[in-house]
Motif scaffolding. Structure first.
Motif, PDB file in Angstrom:
ATOM      1  N   GLY A  33      14.187  16.788 -25.724  1.00  0.00           N
ATOM      2  CA  GLY A  33      14.925  16.988 -26.972  1.00  0.00           C
ATOM      3  C   GLY A  33      16.228  17.735 -26.742  1.00  0.00           C
ATOM      4  N   ALA A  34      16.197  18.745 -25.844  1.00  0.00           N
ATOM      5  CA  ALA A  34      17.415  19.498 -25.539  1.00  0.00           C
ATOM      6  C   ALA A  34      18.432  18.603 -24.843  1.00  0.00           C
ATOM      7  CB  ALA A  34      17.093  20.709 -24.669  1.00  0.00           C
ATOM      8  N   GLU A  35      17.980  17.733 -23.930  1.00  0.00           N
ATOM      9  CA  GLU A  35      18.882  16.808 -23.253  1.00  0.00           C
ATOM     10  C   GLU A  35      19.513  15.833 -24.243  1.00  0.00           C
ATOM     11  OE1 GLU A  35      16.799  14.796 -20.140  1.00  0.00           O
ATOM     12  OE2 GLU A  35      16.311  16.662 -19.092  1.00  0.00           O
ATOM     13  N   ALA A  36      18.695  15.314 -25.162  1.00  0.00           N
ATOM     14  CA  ALA A  36      19.221  14.384 -26.167  1.00  0.00           C
ATOM     15  C   ALA A  36      20.228  15.086 -27.074  1.00  0.00           C
ATOM     16  CB  ALA A  36      18.078  13.797 -26.991  1.00  0.00           C
ATOM     17  N   GLN A  37      19.942  16.328 -27.431  1.00  0.00           N
ATOM     18  CA  GLN A  37      20.865  17.103 -28.276  1.00  0.00           C
ATOM     19  C   GLN A  37      22.193  17.309 -27.551  1.00  0.00           C
ATOM     20  OE1 GLN A  37      20.455  18.022 -31.375  1.00  0.00           O
ATOM     21  NE2 GLN A  37      22.268  19.280 -31.595  1.00  0.00           N
ATOM     22  N   GLN A  38      22.152  17.613 -26.252  1.00  0.00           N
ATOM     23  CA  GLN A  38      23.381  17.793 -25.479  1.00  0.00           C
ATOM     24  C   GLN A  38      24.177  16.499 -25.399  1.00  0.00           C
ATOM     25  OE1 GLN A  38      21.994  19.306 -21.758  1.00  0.00           O
ATOM     26  NE2 GLN A  38      21.918  21.439 -22.467  1.00  0.00           N
ATOM     27  N   ARG A  39      23.494  15.374 -25.229  1.00  0.00           N
ATOM     28  CA  ARG A  39      24.200  14.092 -25.193  1.00  0.00           C
ATOM     29  C   ARG A  39      24.872  13.790 -26.526  1.00  0.00           C
ATOM     30  NH1 ARG A  39      19.732  10.471 -23.725  1.00  0.00           N
ATOM     31  NH2 ARG A  39      18.569  12.270 -23.098  1.00  0.00           N
ATOM     32  N   ARG A  40      24.171  14.057 -27.628  1.00  0.00           N
ATOM     33  CA  ARG A  40      24.769  13.833 -28.952  1.00  0.00           C
ATOM     34  C   ARG A  40      25.985  14.728 -29.154  1.00  0.00           C
ATOM     35  NH1 ARG A  40      19.330  13.352 -30.645  1.00  0.00           N
ATOM     36  NH2 ARG A  40      19.259  15.543 -31.224  1.00  0.00           N
ATOM     37  N   GLN A  41      25.887  15.981 -28.739  1.00  0.00           N
ATOM     38  CA  GLN A  41      27.016  16.896 -28.897  1.00  0.00           C
ATOM     39  C   GLN A  41      28.202  16.461 -28.040  1.00  0.00           C
ATOM     40  OE1 GLN A  41      25.539  20.800 -28.026  1.00  0.00           O
ATOM     41  NE2 GLN A  41      24.815  21.147 -30.112  1.00  0.00           N
ATOM     42  N   ALA A  42      27.914  15.971 -26.840  1.00  0.00           N
ATOM     43  CA  ALA A  42      28.997  15.513 -25.972  1.00  0.00           C
ATOM     44  C   ALA A  42      29.720  14.324 -26.597  1.00  0.00           C
ATOM     45  CB  ALA A  42      28.446  15.141 -24.599  1.00  0.00           C
ATOM     46  N   ARG A  43      28.983  13.433 -27.245  1.00  0.00           N
ATOM     47  CA  ARG A  43      29.613  12.283 -27.908  1.00  0.00           C
ATOM     48  C   ARG A  43      30.467  12.713 -29.083  1.00  0.00           C
ATOM     49  NH1 ARG A  43      24.930   8.762 -29.391  1.00  0.00           N
ATOM     50  NH2 ARG A  43      23.726  10.064 -28.032  1.00  0.00           N
ATOM     51  N   ARG A  44      30.077  13.783 -29.740  1.00  0.00           N
ATOM     52  CA  ARG A  44      30.800  14.267 -30.916  1.00  0.00           C
ATOM     53  C   ARG A  44      31.892  15.262 -30.555  1.00  0.00           C
ATOM     54  NH1 ARG A  44      26.477  16.678 -34.505  1.00  0.00           N
ATOM     55  NH2 ARG A  44      25.011  16.125 -32.919  1.00  0.00           N
ATOM     56  N   GLY A  45      32.189  15.419 -29.287  1.00  0.00           N
ATOM     57  CA  GLY A  45      33.261  16.343 -28.915  1.00  0.00           C
ATOM     58  C   GLY A  45      32.736  17.698 -28.516  1.00  0.00           C
ATOM     59  N   GLY A  46      31.591  17.758 -27.921  1.00  0.00           N
ATOM     60  CA  GLY A  46      31.078  19.024 -27.424  1.00  0.00           C
ATOM     61  C   GLY A  46      30.344  19.833 -28.462  1.00  0.00           C
ATOM     62  N   GLY A  47      30.167  19.313 -29.642  1.00  0.00           N
ATOM     63  CA  GLY A  47      29.432  20.043 -30.657  1.00  0.00           C
ATOM     64  C   GLY A  47      30.244  21.147 -31.305  1.00  0.00           C
ATOM     65  N   LEU A  48      31.549  21.227 -30.997  1.00  0.00           N
ATOM     66  CA  LEU A  48      32.373  22.259 -31.598  1.00  0.00           C
ATOM     67  C   LEU A  48      32.711  21.851 -33.022  1.00  0.00           C
ATOM     68  CD1 LEU A  48      34.789  22.898 -28.624  1.00  0.00           C
ATOM     69  CD2 LEU A  48      32.822  24.259 -29.292  1.00  0.00           C
ATOM     70  N   ARG A  49      32.554  22.747 -33.898  1.00  0.00           N
ATOM     71  CA  ARG A  49      32.845  22.484 -35.305  1.00  0.00           C
ATOM     72  C   ARG A  49      33.894  23.477 -35.777  1.00  0.00           C
ATOM     73  NH1 ARG A  49      30.257  18.075 -36.120  1.00  0.00           N
ATOM     74  NH2 ARG A  49      28.027  17.998 -35.984  1.00  0.00           N
ATOM     75  N   SER A  50      34.765  23.002 -36.604  1.00  0.00           N
ATOM     76  CA  SER A  50      35.764  23.882 -37.180  1.00  0.00           C
ATOM     77  C   SER A  50      35.148  24.638 -38.339  1.00  0.00           C
ATOM     78  CB  SER A  50      36.958  23.056 -37.664  1.00  0.00           C
ATOM     79  OG  SER A  50      37.947  23.915 -38.159  1.00  0.00           O
ATOM     80  N   GLY A  51      35.442  25.902 -38.383  1.00  0.00           N
ATOM     81  CA  GLY A  51      34.889  26.733 -39.447  1.00  0.00           C
ATOM     82  C   GLY A  51      35.975  27.175 -40.401  1.00  0.00           C
ATOM     83  N   ALA A  52      35.659  28.159 -41.197  1.00  0.00           N
ATOM     84  CA  ALA A  52      36.592  28.653 -42.193  1.00  0.00           C
ATOM     85  C   ALA A  52      37.676  29.527 -41.581  1.00  0.00           C
ATOM     86  CB  ALA A  52      35.839  29.459 -43.250  1.00  0.00           C
ATOM     87  N   ARG A  53      37.413  30.087 -40.409  1.00  0.00           N
ATOM     88  CA  ARG A  53      38.396  30.971 -39.773  1.00  0.00           C
ATOM     89  C   ARG A  53      39.270  30.188 -38.792  1.00  0.00           C
ATOM     90  NH1 ARG A  53      33.630  33.555 -40.103  1.00  0.00           N
ATOM     91  NH2 ARG A  53      33.589  35.434 -41.371  1.00  0.00           N
ATOM     92  N   ARG A  54      40.464  30.730 -38.550  1.00  0.00           N
ATOM     93  CA  ARG A  54      41.384  30.103 -37.612  1.00  0.00           C
ATOM     94  C   ARG A  54      40.868  30.252 -36.190  1.00  0.00           C
ATOM     95  NH1 ARG A  54      46.053  28.170 -38.476  1.00  0.00           N
ATOM     96  NH2 ARG A  54      47.221  28.515 -40.355  1.00  0.00           N
ATOM     97  N   ASP A  55      41.058  29.198 -35.400  1.00  0.00           N
ATOM     98  CA  ASP A  55      40.796  29.273 -33.970  1.00  0.00           C
ATOM     99  C   ASP A  55      41.791  28.378 -33.260  1.00  0.00           C
ATOM    100  OD1 ASP A  55      39.823  26.746 -34.494  1.00  0.00           O
ATOM    101  OD2 ASP A  55      37.776  27.148 -33.880  1.00  0.00           O
ATOM    102  N   GLY A  56      41.688  28.235 -31.952  1.00  0.00           N
ATOM    103  CA  GLY A  56      42.665  27.502 -31.163  1.00  0.00           C
ATOM    104  C   GLY A  56      42.671  26.012 -31.394  1.00  0.00           C
ATOM    105  N   ARG A  57      41.686  25.495 -32.132  1.00  0.00           N
ATOM    106  CA  ARG A  57      41.603  24.052 -32.345  1.00  0.00           C
ATOM    107  C   ARG A  57      42.231  23.599 -33.650  1.00  0.00           C
ATOM    108  NH1 ARG A  57      36.104  23.309 -33.094  1.00  0.00           N
ATOM    109  NH2 ARG A  57      35.991  25.520 -33.430  1.00  0.00           N
ATOM    110  N   ASP A  58      42.682  24.532 -34.459  1.00  0.00           N
ATOM    111  CA  ASP A  58      43.283  24.165 -35.740  1.00  0.00           C
ATOM    112  C   ASP A  58      44.631  23.486 -35.513  1.00  0.00           C
ATOM    113  OD1 ASP A  58      41.205  25.159 -37.191  1.00  0.00           O
ATOM    114  OD2 ASP A  58      42.116  27.124 -37.511  1.00  0.00           O
TER     115      ASP A  58
END
Length: 176
Positions: A33-58
């Protein structure tokens, strides 16, 4: 029985075997399950999500992004000189700008090459060059432009026709 003899380990049987097998199966399922979760996150861009606060990806405004790129690459001087080339008429006046235009900036020698459309305007610009260098350095920062190289008009190149014989010296070599 504490007679001092080491106790023998009894082999697992029945319910104990089932518990061990169940525990191993759960751990394997958790790992898959952890391996499958990592593969899904990699397909979605590493699992990084933009939040309400500013960060380097904005996203950045275009001007801020270009300014950051210029600063990171060390292009401040060439970009400033390029800006001067765009504001040439305001710096030298509309009459001079109509007859003279900047061609190239040499960053190593810190010279600006300007081409004029007549020899009279080239001479005029050579006389104005010290004041123009001072004006450019005032605008860009001291020492950005050390000299202005002024070139007059270029004579048209002698063009030969497409059917010219290689090695010939022109029409004179056909008459003997």
């Amino acid at each position: 029985m504490s007679d001092g003899s080491p106790e023998k380990e009894t082999p697992a049987r029945g319910v104990d075997l089932a518990r061990v097998a169940l525990r191993a199966a759960r751990e394997q399922a958790r790992a898959r399950g952890a391996e499958a979760q990592q593969r899904r996150q990699a397909r979605r861009g590493g699992g990084l999500r933009s939040g309400a606060r500013r960060d380097g990806r904005d996203p950045l405004p275009l001007g801020a992004a270009v300014s950051r790129l210029i600063a990171e690459r060390g292009w401040e001087t060439p970009a400033a000189v390029g800006g001067v080339m765009g504001r040439w008429p305001q710096l030298v006046g509309p009459q001079v700008a109509q007859h003279c235009e900047p061609q190239h900036y040499d960053e190593e020698e810190r010279t600006l090459l300007v081409r004029c459309d007549s020899t009279a305007w080239a001479t005029q610009l050579r006389l104005l060059a010290p004041r123009l260098v001072a004006r450019l350095n005032e605008d860009l920062g001291h020492g950005t432009v050390k000299a202005i190289k002024v070139r007059g008009p270029e004579a048209p190149r002698k063009g030969y026709g497409p059917l010219r014989a290689p090695g010939s010296r022109g029409p004179g070599d056909t008459y003997g």
